[in-house]
Design a protein around this motif. Structure first.
Motif, PDB file in Angstrom:
ATOM      1  N   PRO A 141      38.142  35.354  29.968  1.00 19.03           N
ATOM      2  CA  PRO A 141      38.657  35.501  31.341  1.00 19.03           C
ATOM      3  C   PRO A 141      38.582  36.927  31.886  1.00 19.03           C
ATOM      4  N   GLN A 142      38.330  37.902  31.001  1.00 17.23           N
ATOM      5  CA  GLN A 142      38.254  39.292  31.477  1.00 17.23           C
ATOM      6  C   GLN A 142      36.832  39.689  31.888  1.00 17.23           C
ATOM      7  N   ASP A 143      35.846  38.876  31.560  1.00 19.29           N
ATOM      8  CA  ASP A 143      34.462  39.211  31.930  1.00 19.29           C
ATOM      9  C   ASP A 143      34.221  38.981  33.413  1.00 19.29           C
ATOM     10  N   ILE A 144      33.520  39.895  34.034  1.00 20.38           N
ATOM     11  CA  ILE A 144      33.167  39.694  35.441  1.00 20.38           C
ATOM     12  C   ILE A 144      32.279  38.472  35.581  1.00 20.38           C
ATOM     13  N   LEU A 145      32.602  37.639  36.590  1.00 22.84           N
ATOM     14  CA  LEU A 145      31.800  36.437  36.827  1.00 22.84           C
ATOM     15  C   LEU A 145      31.226  36.396  38.228  1.00 22.84           C
ATOM     16  N   THR A 146      32.056  36.751  39.209  1.00 23.42           N
ATOM     17  CA  THR A 146      31.625  36.576  40.603  1.00 23.42           C
ATOM     18  C   THR A 146      31.529  37.913  41.326  1.00 23.42           C
ATOM     19  N   LEU A 147      30.572  37.980  42.228  1.00 17.99           N
ATOM     20  CA  LEU A 147      30.483  39.097  43.161  1.00 17.99           C
ATOM     21  C   LEU A 147      30.349  38.500  44.556  1.00 17.99           C
ATOM     22  N   LEU A 190      41.963  32.755  38.523  1.00 17.27           N
ATOM     23  CA  LEU A 190      42.975  31.804  38.052  1.00 17.27           C
ATOM     24  C   LEU A 190      44.383  32.282  38.396  1.00 17.27           C
ATOM     25  N   THR A 191      44.586  33.589  38.385  1.00 20.54           N
ATOM     26  CA  THR A 191      45.886  34.143  38.757  1.00 20.54           C
ATOM     27  C   THR A 191      46.139  33.927  40.248  1.00 20.54           C
ATOM     28  N   SER A 192      45.096  34.139  41.047  1.00 21.51           N
ATOM     29  CA  SER A 192      45.190  33.902  42.484  1.00 21.51           C
ATOM     30  C   SER A 192      45.591  32.452  42.737  1.00 21.51           C
ATOM     31  N   THR A 193      44.907  31.566  42.044  1.00 20.80           N
ATOM     32  CA  THR A 193      45.130  30.135  42.187  1.00 20.80           C
ATOM     33  C   THR A 193      46.558  29.738  41.823  1.00 20.80           C
ATOM     34  N   SER A 194      47.039  30.191  40.668  1.00 26.50           N
ATOM     35  CA  SER A 194      48.364  29.726  40.240  1.00 26.50           C
ATOM     36  C   SER A 194      49.436  30.278  41.171  1.00 26.50           C
ATOM     37  N   ILE A 244      36.674  26.610  44.576  1.00 25.40           N
ATOM     38  CA  ILE A 244      36.116  26.220  43.272  1.00 25.40           C
ATOM     39  C   ILE A 244      37.140  26.450  42.158  1.00 25.40           C
ATOM     40  N   TRP A 245      37.811  27.615  42.195  1.00 20.66           N
ATOM     41  CA  TRP A 245      38.768  27.913  41.125  1.00 20.66           C
ATOM     42  C   TRP A 245      40.028  27.068  41.228  1.00 20.66           C
ATOM     43  N   ARG A 246      40.445  26.700  42.419  1.00 20.32           N
ATOM     44  CA  ARG A 246      41.621  25.814  42.543  1.00 20.32           C
ATOM     45  C   ARG A 246      41.282  24.451  41.955  1.00 20.32           C
ATOM     46  N   TRP A 247      40.105  23.971  42.270  1.00 18.36           N
ATOM     47  CA  TRP A 247      39.643  22.687  41.731  1.00 18.36           C
ATOM     48  C   TRP A 247      39.567  22.744  40.199  1.00 18.36           C
ATOM     49  N   LEU A 248      38.984  23.794  39.651  1.00 14.52           N
ATOM     50  CA  LEU A 248      38.827  23.912  38.198  1.00 14.52           C
ATOM     51  C   LEU A 248      40.171  24.069  37.502  1.00 14.52           C
ATOM     52  N   GLN A 249      41.056  24.851  38.110  1.00  9.55           N
ATOM     53  CA  GLN A 249      42.376  25.073  37.497  1.00  9.55           C
ATOM     54  C   GLN A 249      43.126  23.746  37.340  1.00  9.55           C
ATOM     55  N   ARG A 250      43.069  22.898  38.385  1.00  8.76           N
ATOM     56  CA  ARG A 250      43.834  21.659  38.403  1.00  8.76           C
ATOM     57  C   ARG A 250      43.127  20.488  37.741  1.00  8.76           C
ATOM     58  N   GLU A 302      49.803  50.703  57.890  1.00  7.24           N
ATOM     59  CA  GLU A 302      48.651  50.066  57.248  1.00  7.24           C
ATOM     60  C   GLU A 302      49.105  49.226  56.058  1.00  7.24           C
ATOM     61  N   ILE A 303      48.517  48.022  55.920  1.00  7.98           N
ATOM     62  CA  ILE A 303      48.849  47.140  54.807  1.00  7.98           C
ATOM     63  C   ILE A 303      48.149  47.644  53.545  1.00  7.98           C
ATOM     64  N   MET A 304      48.947  47.864  52.496  1.00  9.23           N
ATOM     65  CA  MET A 304      48.439  48.333  51.206  1.00  9.23           C
ATOM     66  C   MET A 304      48.732  47.232  50.193  1.00  9.23           C
ATOM     67  N   VAL A 305      47.738  46.927  49.336  1.00  6.86           N
ATOM     68  CA  VAL A 305      47.925  45.825  48.391  1.00  6.86           C
ATOM     69  C   VAL A 305      47.527  46.229  46.984  1.00  6.86           C
ATOM     70  N   LYS A 306      48.081  45.537  45.994  1.00  9.22           N
ATOM     71  CA  LYS A 306      47.614  45.645  44.616  1.00  9.22           C
ATOM     72  C   LYS A 306      48.084  44.416  43.853  1.00  9.22           C
ATOM     73  N   GLY A 307      47.744  44.366  42.589  1.00 10.86           N
ATOM     74  CA  GLY A 307      48.195  43.230  41.780  1.00 10.86           C
ATOM     75  C   GLY A 307      47.091  42.717  40.880  1.00 10.86           C
ATOM     76  N   ASP A 308      47.429  41.644  40.160  1.00  9.14           N
ATOM     77  CA  ASP A 308      46.488  41.109  39.170  1.00  9.14           C
ATOM     78  C   ASP A 308      45.250  40.477  39.799  1.00  9.14           C
ATOM     79  N   THR A 309      45.289  40.254  41.101  1.00  9.14           N
ATOM     80  CA  THR A 309      44.121  39.625  41.739  1.00  9.14           C
ATOM     81  C   THR A 309      43.199  40.662  42.390  1.00  9.14           C
TER      82      THR A 309
END
Ligand code: 4YB
Length: 442
Positions: A123-129, A150-154, A183-189, A297-304
């Motif tokens: 899950p740590q390997d880059i897959l999508t660009l 998957l983190t975004s999805t959950s 795609i990831w929501r479908w795969l997760q569920r 300005e909106i500033m963001v961070k996190g696991d996604t």
């Protein structure tokens, strides 16, 4: 609770429920077992030494198979809009440092299932660009790994229910983060994905049998012009300002609406809420953090958050810490309101003008389907706002209405009708394209 997959999610579901439907195509249902076998029958794809390839991505089954086959063969895929000109495609790929382009419709299936072709799922390997959608410069390739998706999805599922027996329509392009997220929501569920032609009025028939869809506001607007698709219970909205009247109308017709704010760098949705009558995009979902800078300005961070842009074949971090979105926001009753893009702001006679805030005030005028405010050069004021409208609008009445509601530096100096063709391409209407059109008309 989300599943932490130890193998590629389709292989997992192929084992757990081989005969359940994974996909609905236009006139066919595909089981998980069949999906796994179809992915395994894809040819071995070319493998450049850095493992990055671009895939021309249309929303069809063949493209999905090639993307999933590429992942399980150890490739990292830049999902590209097939409508790009050769010249633009070349610029984008040169900037990212990707040399190989795969067209799924010429990479014919051949060969047979070979377990050895499957790399372990990490899950740590880059897959999508996915390319950024900035209005200036060459877009950048934003990387994400399976963990971010998957983190975004959950996080989203904690707010918006999506069960195994539900079906999500692939209603946005695979080359946009909103399509990848489906795609990831479908795969997760291990739920069902529907792939069908969705452009323009085809969206309505594509929604047959579908419970969930991700829509940009213009798609929902079009849907509201006819009968409610009977199976549709839940719509995730985002990508652009979500007109409150539109959401209220859809909710009144029995379509549950979730209003979201997302972006490519954060693997789609960052904040969201079930529509509640208040114009806002809710609060940050689990695993995301959001704050406003002193300038709003909106500033963001996190696991996604993406771990980097791919530039010249190398990963470049987006930021150390908070990522600055260039969006302006405000907290209202504990919920986030998006005020507009900082880079859309202009100055009229020394006053800051945020086009989106004028659009919000004036888009309620009778007959308006869509409205854009753009700056034009003015000898006296520097820049002045003008309105581009789509709809059946009396221009004199419209300008008088604007005068009655807005301070003078925000009142459009003229209003023009926009040709329809400028509004139906792509998932976002480009202000740049509208500005170019305006210049060509003057
Ligand atoms: C907004 C905005 C908003 C974004 N109000 N400006 O799965 C989803 O979350 C989804 C569902 C339906 C439709 C779209 C989505 C998305 O992912 C959208 C993600 C997206 O648009 N990414 S982007 O990189 O192409 O653009 C990001 C920008 O779009 C933001 O920086 C904002 O400027 C704008 N935006 N949601 C107003 N609710």
């Amino acid at each position: 609770a989300p599943i932490s997959f130890e193998t590629w999610p389709w292989l997992y579901w192929g084992e757990v429920k081989p005969l359940h439907t994974a996909l609905y195509l236009e006139d066919e249902a595909i089981s998980w077992q069949r999906l796994v076998s179809d992915i395994g029958s894809m040819p071995l794809l070319p493998k450049p030494h850095n493992r990055y390839v671009a895939i021309l991505s249309q929303n069809d089954y063949q493209t999905l198979l090639v993307i999933l086959a590429a992942w399980q063969q150890g490739l990292k895929t830049l999902l590209l809009n097939p409508a790009f000109s050769q010249a633009f495609q070349k610029e984008v790929l040169e900037k990212a440092g990707i040399e190989m382009v795969i067209d799924p419709h010429t990479a014919c299936p051949s060969g047979y299932w070979q377990q050895s072709d499957v790399v372990p799922f990490n899950p740590q390997d880059i897959l999508t660009l996915v390319l950024t959608s900035g209005s200036t410069g060459i877009p950048k390739a934003v990387t994400h790994n399976a963990n971010a998706h998957l983190t975004s999805t959950s996080g989203l599922f904690s707010l918006m229910p999506f069960s195994e027996s539900d079906c999500w329509l692939l209603s946005l392009p695979l080359f946009h983060v909103s399509g990848v997220a489906i795609i990831w929501r479908w795969l997760q569920r291990g739920a069902t994905l529907k792939i069908a032609y969705t452009k323009g009025d085809a969206l309505r028939s594509a929604l047959e049998g579908v419970t969930h869809a991700s829509l940009v506001p213009t798609q929902l607007q079009r849907l509201m012009q006819g009968e409610r698709p009977s199976s549709l219970t839940s719509v995730l909205l985002g990508g652009a300002v979500i007109p409150q009247a539109l959401v209220d109308e859809a909710e009144a017709k029995g379509i549950g609406c979730w209003c979201g704010y997302g972006m490519t760098e954060m693997a789609s949705t960052i904040t969201a809420k079930r529509a509640n009558g208040l114009f806002s995009v809710g609060r940050p979902l689990p695993h995301r953090e959001l704050m406003l800078s002193s300038l709003g300005e909106i500033m963001v961070k996190g696991d996604t958050l993406s771990s980097g842009y791919l530039i010249g074949g190398k990963l470049e971090p987006l930021s150390d810490g908070w990522f600055a979105t260039k969006d302006k926001g405000e907290w209202v009753e504990g919920e986030l309101q998006i005020l507009g893009r900082l880079d859309n702001m202009f100055i009229c006679g020394g006053e800051n003008v945020q086009p989106e805030s004028i659009e919000r005030v004036l888009s309620g005028f009778e007959g308006i389907v869509q409205l854009f405010i753009l700056p034009v050069a003015d000898a006296k004021w520097g820049q002045v706002p003008v309105a581009l409208v789509m709809g059946n609008v009396n221009q004199g009445d419209f300008l008088a209405y604007a005068k009655s509601l807005l301070p003078s530096h925000q009142v459009p100096k003229a209003a023009y009708s926009i040709p329809k063709h400028l509004l139906d391409g792509g998932i976002k209407i480009s202000r740049r394209a509208l500005a170019d059109w305006l210049t060509s008309e003057q």
